[in-house]
Design a protein around this motif. Structure first.
Motif, PDB file in Angstrom:
ATOM      1  N   ILE B   4       0.850  -1.179   0.000  1.00 50.59           N
ATOM      2  CA  ILE B   4       0.000   0.000   0.000  1.00 50.59           C
ATOM      3  C   ILE B   4       0.892   1.236   0.000  1.00 50.59           C
ATOM      4  O   ILE B   4       1.928   1.272   0.674  1.00 50.59           O
ATOM      5  N   ILE B  79      -2.625  -3.464   9.057  1.00 48.48           N
ATOM      6  CA  ILE B  79      -3.425  -2.376   8.472  1.00 48.48           C
ATOM      7  C   ILE B  79      -4.900  -2.748   8.490  1.00 48.48           C
ATOM      8  O   ILE B  79      -5.279  -3.832   8.059  1.00 48.48           O
ATOM      9  N   THR B  80      -5.697  -1.842   9.059  1.00 50.06           N
ATOM     10  CA  THR B  80      -7.150  -2.101   9.084  1.00 50.06           C
ATOM     11  C   THR B  80      -7.884  -1.169   8.133  1.00 50.06           C
ATOM     12  O   THR B  80      -8.998  -1.469   7.726  1.00 50.06           O
ATOM     13  N   LYS B  81      -7.321  -0.037   7.807  1.00 48.03           N
ATOM     14  CA  LYS B  81      -8.071   0.888   6.954  1.00 48.03           C
ATOM     15  C   LYS B  81      -7.097   1.830   6.265  1.00 48.03           C
ATOM     16  O   LYS B  81      -6.071   2.204   6.849  1.00 48.03           O
ATOM     17  N   VAL B  82      -7.413   2.214   5.019  1.00 47.83           N
ATOM     18  CA  VAL B  82      -6.643   3.222   4.293  1.00 47.83           C
ATOM     19  C   VAL B  82      -7.621   4.294   3.833  1.00 47.83           C
ATOM     20  O   VAL B  82      -8.654   3.974   3.233  1.00 47.83           O
ATOM     21  N   VAL B  83      -7.344   5.541   4.161  1.00 46.57           N
ATOM     22  CA  VAL B  83      -8.217   6.643   3.765  1.00 46.57           C
ATOM     23  C   VAL B  83      -7.422   7.519   2.811  1.00 46.57           C
ATOM     24  O   VAL B  83      -6.279   7.890   3.118  1.00 46.57           O
ATOM     25  N   THR B  84      -7.963   7.774   1.636  1.00 44.04           N
ATOM     26  CA  THR B  84      -7.254   8.678   0.716  1.00 44.04           C
ATOM     27  C   THR B  84      -8.153   9.876   0.434  1.00 44.04           C
ATOM     28  O   THR B  84      -9.371   9.765   0.485  1.00 44.04           O
ATOM     29  N   GLU B  90      -4.625   8.605   5.159  1.00 45.61           N
ATOM     30  CA  GLU B  90      -4.327   7.947   6.434  1.00 45.61           C
ATOM     31  C   GLU B  90      -4.220   6.446   6.242  1.00 45.61           C
ATOM     32  O   GLU B  90      -4.968   5.858   5.454  1.00 45.61           O
ATOM     33  N   HIS B  92      -4.453   3.275   8.846  1.00 41.42           N
ATOM     34  CA  HIS B  92      -4.765   2.897  10.229  1.00 41.42           C
ATOM     35  C   HIS B  92      -4.176   1.510  10.494  1.00 41.42           C
ATOM     36  O   HIS B  92      -4.394   0.589   9.708  1.00 41.42           O
TER      37      HIS B  92
END
Lengths: 190, 287
Positions: B4, B79-84, B90, B92
């Motif tokens: 990622i 990794i539990t979450k990717v915010v773009t 971010e 997480h």
């Protein structure tokens, strides 16, 4: 009366306070004194800003401070659809690209800069991870993120309004947020 | 299945697809690349009876009973979450149910923000723990690292060495920890990894290319140096404290770093004060 913070800091010069080697109840006492002093300083800042922001005879409402922004809690931004944010810059140079993250409950907001122009924003969901705290919890569902620019030793005020269906489409440069969620890994201890 | 990657116009961060750990930091402007492994670990605190050779860890004393800390991780990717998004991206990460981190890149900023949340530290195993975050990189740092002593004066530190007296090192970990009041960095000929902190912490570089900072502690014995109780703050709900803080990571050339980390350090130390007022004025009326 505005000496309380100064006095609390003086008391906290003891190496115990600096390095955390005091007994637990003393630690609580240091924290209580510092907090009382900080609240008093906020009143001083609020009066100073009100003095600067006075428009003719109109006194702005007293400024409110949020001490739990780092865990997405701020009653003022969560409960009001219309509020202003005043950012004071104590540095002797302009600050640009400083981002604010404000806990809110609406879907989208318009943010207006001091020059009347709309500011680009981004909304992010408050997750358990970002709000992981026990005790007084806010009820914010999202965080409103936007950049601010503040002059040296100056302040800027941004107006934030919860967007209605019409305002949302008309002038609300909001960046899209894409979320990719992963399965939460299960550790044997979870 | 791929690594990622998030980036802004200055930095690119790549996360390992298997572990989810930060594995590459790239300064896009200067084409500087740092291979790194960032994760959380815990040192097991010493117990014993406070006689010299068995000095306990406690409020005064940091004395892990081993030189290698234990990794804190879960099976698979953390990794539990990717915010773009255009303003902020971010990643997480959940290292365990009591260690989480959000790594953020804001548009236009030269640094990455690593917001760590640690605690409550488990206590059922009766083991005292000192939690660190550690960056293991491919830099050749020649046993040297740099800490600030008061936000201004940067001091060169050398592993197992004292500037003015001959050291007989008996504590390979604690004996190399120094105060980090606002920043710590390591460097080689072309790259400098600087980590700024939001509070005073302890830190060290115990291996070449490595940089670690202590973020939380919890012990169950008194170290007999005067406080008379264990460093075991249970917090309001009796489970222990949750600590949350931020580290700010910069990767620049050594030549650029000095000015850039001083700018950022000042901006963090004298951050803008934010206040709010409910506002009934329309924008026009207000302006």
């Amino acid at each position: 009366s505005s000496q309380r913070f100064r006095e609390a800091m003086a008391v906290a010069q003891h190496h115990d306070a600096v390095s955390g080697t005091e007994k637990q109840h003393v630690a609580y006492d240091y924290a209580m004194r510092l907090h009382a002093g900080a609240v008093e300083c906020q009143e001083v800042v609020s009066h100073a800003l009100a003095g600067k922001m006075k428009k003719g005879s109109v006194e702005p409402p007293a400024a409110q401070f949020c001490a739990y922004l780092n865990v997405s809690i701020c009653p003022t931004t969560e409960e009001n659809d219309h509020f202003s944010v005043t950012v004071y810059n104590p540095l002797a140079r302009q600050v640009t690209g400083h981002y604010l993250r404000l806990p809110v409950n609406g879907q989208s907001y318009t943010v207006t800069a001091p020059n009347g122009k709309p500011v680009k924003t981004q909304m992010l969901k408050v997750t358990q991870q970002t709000a992981k705290v026990r005790g007084p919890r806010g009820n914010a569902t999202s965080e409103l993120v936007f950049p601010v620019t503040v002059e040296a030793l100056g302040y800027s005020t941004y107006l934030i309004s919860r967007a209605t269906r019409t305002t949302r489409s008309l002038f609300m440069p909001q960046a899209e947020t894409n979320v990719i969620s992963m399965a939460i890994p299960q550790s044997p201890r979870m | 299945r791929e690594d990622i990657e998030i980036h802004n116009e200055h930095l690119s961060l790549i996360f390992d697809t298997t572990t989810g750990h930060l594995k590459t930091v790239t300064n896009l402007k200067n084409k500087l690349i740092l291979n790194v492994q960032q994760a959380f670990y815990w040192y097991n605190s010493s117990t014993g009876n406070n006689q010299d050779s068995t000095q306990r860890s406690g409020a005064y004393i940091f004395r892990p009973n081993g030189t290698e800390p234990f990794p804190i991780h879960t099976k698979g990717s953390v990794i539990t979450k990717v915010v773009t998004g255009a303003l902020v991206q971010e990643v997480h990460q959940v290292f365990s149910d009591w260690v989480t981190q959000v790594i953020r890149l804001y548009d236009g900023q030269l640094h990455a923000e690593l917001e760590w949340t640690v605690g409550p530290i488990p206590f059922k195993d009766s083991l005292g723990k000192e939690i660190i975050t550690r960056f293991d990189s491919d830099m050749q740092t020649d046993k040297k690292f740099y800490t600030d002593s008061n936000g201004r004066e940067i001091l060169e530190r050398e592993l197992n060495h004292r500037l003015t007296w001959k050291l007989n090192q008996t504590e390979p970990v604690a004996g190399n920890y120094y105060p980090v009041n606002s920043r710590i960095f390591i460097k080689d000929n072309s790259r400098q990894l600087t980590v700024l902190t939001d509070r005073s912490q302890g830190g060290a570089s115990l291996k070449d290319g490595s940089l670690e900072l202590m973020v939380h502690r919890r012990m169950f014995y008194d170290d007999n140096f005067g406080v008379g109780e264990a460093l075991n703050e249970t917090g309001v709900f009796g489970e222990g404290l949750v600590a949350r803080g931020k580290h700010y990571l910069m990767l620049e050339s050594p030549a650029d770093s000095s000015q850039l980390h001083r700018n950022l350090g000042e901006q963090l130390y004298m951050a803008p004060a934010v206040s709010f007022t409910p506002n009934t004025f329309s924008t026009q009326d207000w302006s």
